[in-house]
Enzyme design. Structure first.
Site, PDB file in Angstrom:
ATOM      1  CE  LYS A 130      -2.117   1.658   3.913  1.00  0.00           C
ATOM      2  NZ  LYS A 130      -2.235   3.259   3.758  1.00  0.00           N
TER       3      LYS A 130
ATOM      4  NE  ARG B  32       1.191   2.221  13.507  1.00  0.00           N
ATOM      5  CZ  ARG B  32       0.487   3.630  13.870  1.00  0.00           C
ATOM      6  NH1 ARG B  32       1.435   3.853  14.003  1.00  0.00           N
ATOM      7  NH2 ARG B  32      -0.445   3.152  13.810  1.00  0.00           N
TER       8      ARG B  32
ATOM      9  CG  ASP C 170      -4.175   4.629   1.119  1.00  0.00           C
ATOM     10  OD1 ASP C 170      -6.045   4.861   1.359  1.00  0.00           O
ATOM     11  OD2 ASP C 170      -4.512   4.229   2.942  1.00  0.00           O
TER      12      ASP C 170
ATOM     13  CG  ASP D  83     -11.374  18.482  -4.482  1.00  0.00           C
ATOM     14  OD1 ASP D  83     -12.884  18.663  -4.430  1.00  0.00           O
ATOM     15  OD2 ASP D  83     -10.649  18.167  -4.676  1.00  0.00           O
TER      16      ASP D  83
ATOM     17  CB  THR E 281      -8.882   1.477  11.362  1.00  0.00           C
ATOM     18  OG1 THR E 281      -8.123   1.670  10.576  1.00  0.00           O
ATOM     19  CG2 THR E 281     -10.080   0.395  10.627  1.00  0.00           C
TER      20      THR E 281
ATOM     21  CE  LYS F 142      -7.624   5.618   4.653  1.00  0.00           C
ATOM     22  NZ  LYS F 142      -5.370   5.954   4.342  1.00  0.00           N
TER      23      LYS F 142
HETATM   24  O1  C5P Z   1       0.650   0.962  11.157  1.00  0.00           O
HETATM   25  P1  C5P Z   1      -0.281   0.210  10.612  1.00  0.00           P
HETATM   26  O2  C5P Z   1      -0.425  -0.965  10.964  1.00  0.00           O
HETATM   27  O3  C5P Z   1      -1.536   1.326  11.952  1.00  0.00           O
HETATM   28  O4  C5P Z   1      -0.852   0.863   9.667  1.00  0.00           O
HETATM   29  C1  C5P Z   1      -2.043   1.100   8.531  1.00  0.00           C
HETATM   30  C2  C5P Z   1      -2.342   1.551   7.938  1.00  0.00           C
HETATM   31  O5  C5P Z   1      -3.139   1.226   7.108  1.00  0.00           O
HETATM   32  C3  C5P Z   1      -1.360   3.080   7.554  1.00  0.00           C
HETATM   33  O6  C5P Z   1      -1.067   3.004   6.496  1.00  0.00           O
HETATM   34  C4  C5P Z   1      -3.445   3.873   7.436  1.00  0.00           C
HETATM   35  O7  C5P Z   1      -3.068   4.862   6.654  1.00  0.00           O
HETATM   36  C5  C5P Z   1      -3.798   2.899   7.161  1.00  0.00           C
HETATM   37  N1  C5P Z   1      -5.046   2.938   7.001  1.00  0.00           N
HETATM   38  C6  C5P Z   1      -6.183   3.034   8.679  1.00  0.00           C
HETATM   39  N2  C5P Z   1      -7.500   3.183   8.179  1.00  0.00           N
HETATM   40  C7  C5P Z   1      -8.078   2.797   6.952  1.00  0.00           C
HETATM   41  C8  C5P Z   1      -7.710   3.508   6.169  1.00  0.00           C
HETATM   42  C9  C5P Z   1      -6.005   3.394   6.364  1.00  0.00           C
HETATM   43  O8  C5P Z   1      -5.413   2.660   9.032  1.00  0.00           O
HETATM   44  N3  C5P Z   1      -9.532   2.930   7.798  1.00  0.00           N
END
Ligand code: C5P
Length: 238
Positions: A32, A214, A59, A64, A122, A61
């Site tokens: 991603k 992460r 990604d 607009d 999330t 998002k």
């Molecule tokens: O580090 P972590 O596993 O929390 O990263 C989650 C990834 O998913 C990030 O790149 C974040 O921008 C993305 N994301 C998210 N929640 C969403 C959509 C995308 O955490 N609803």
């Protein structure tokens, strides 16, 4: 992208990205690329990752007015990425326009990128949604509402937390794709995420793809962390 473990390449630049991907040369990954990387490196980063043979979820998002989203999506389809997304809060017409843009930008003989809608991030808690977005009711109801809106507009799926997957599949269809971030190993740090789940839980709840940042990118040995998590997600190791 279905049944993929998608690694979130949340890095500032191409150098960091190359360094991270170096040990993964024999793996075909789904990755991603988000705002952080794309806003700094643009199409260069896409070309590089594609040359490595990896599938790309771009990604960004988008949110607009319909015409702007349509024209932006046309350009993103020309990059030949595999999946893109918009905020479902942009509305039915905006999402239809996103699809029109993707279709017009997809070269003959190529597949249109999968298009999904972001429901509630999330990182958003129930309290935050009620107070800051002024949406009453439960967070889950809001996610289901946005998922239906996304489906009605013709998109292929949604980004949601694992906790809403079952209801989305029940209310819409099993074919409607659910992509779930907020994935953590059992006992791992939650960081800024509120609605988290382990890969096993995501599998049990029926998520179609998981997004992991992460828990892999900050691991001491990212390749090993990926291999372990993929095995767990795939039901090979529990
Ligand atoms: O580090 P972590 O596993 O929390 O990263 C989650 C990834 O998913 C990030 O790149 C974040 O921008 C993305 N994301 C998210 N929640 C969403 C959509 C995308 O955490 N609803």
């Amino acid at each position: 992208m279905k049944q993929s473990l998608i690694i979130a390449l949340d890095f500032p630049d191409l150098i960091e990205t190359k360094r991270f991907l170096q040990p993964f040369q024999t793996e075909k990954l789904a990755v991603k690329i988000g705002m952080e990387l794309f806003y700094q490196n643009g199409p260069t980063i896409i070309s590089y990752v594609k040359e490595q043979g990896h599938d790309i979820f771009l990604d960004l998002k988008l949110h607009d007015i319909p015409n702007t989203v349509k024209m932006a999506m046309r350009g993103l389809a020309q990059l030949e990425v595999d999946m893109v997304n918009v905020h479902a809060a942009g509305g039915h017409r905006m999402m239809e326009a996103a699809l029109e843009g993707l279709e017009s930008g997809t070269a003959a003989g190529k597949n249109r990128p999968i298009a999904i809608g972001v429901t509630q991030l999330t990182s958003t808690s129930q309290e935050q949604m009620n107070l800051e977005q002024n949406i009453t009711g439960t967070l889950e109801d809001s996610v289901i509402h946005y998922a239906k809106l996304t489906h009605d507009a013709g998109l292929d799926g949604v980004v949601c937390s694992t906790h809403e997957v079952r209801r989305i599949h029940e209310h819409i269809s099993d074919q409607f794709m659910t992509v779930t971030p907020g994935i953590r190993n059992a006992g791992g740090p939650t960081h800024d995420q509120h609605r988290i789940a382990t890969p096993e839980q995501a599998r049990a709840m029926g998520a179609d793809a998981i997004v992991v940042g992460r828990a892999i990118t900050s691991a001491k040995d990212p390749l090993q962390a990926y291999v372990d998590m993929k095995a767990t997600w795939g039901g090979i190791r529990c």
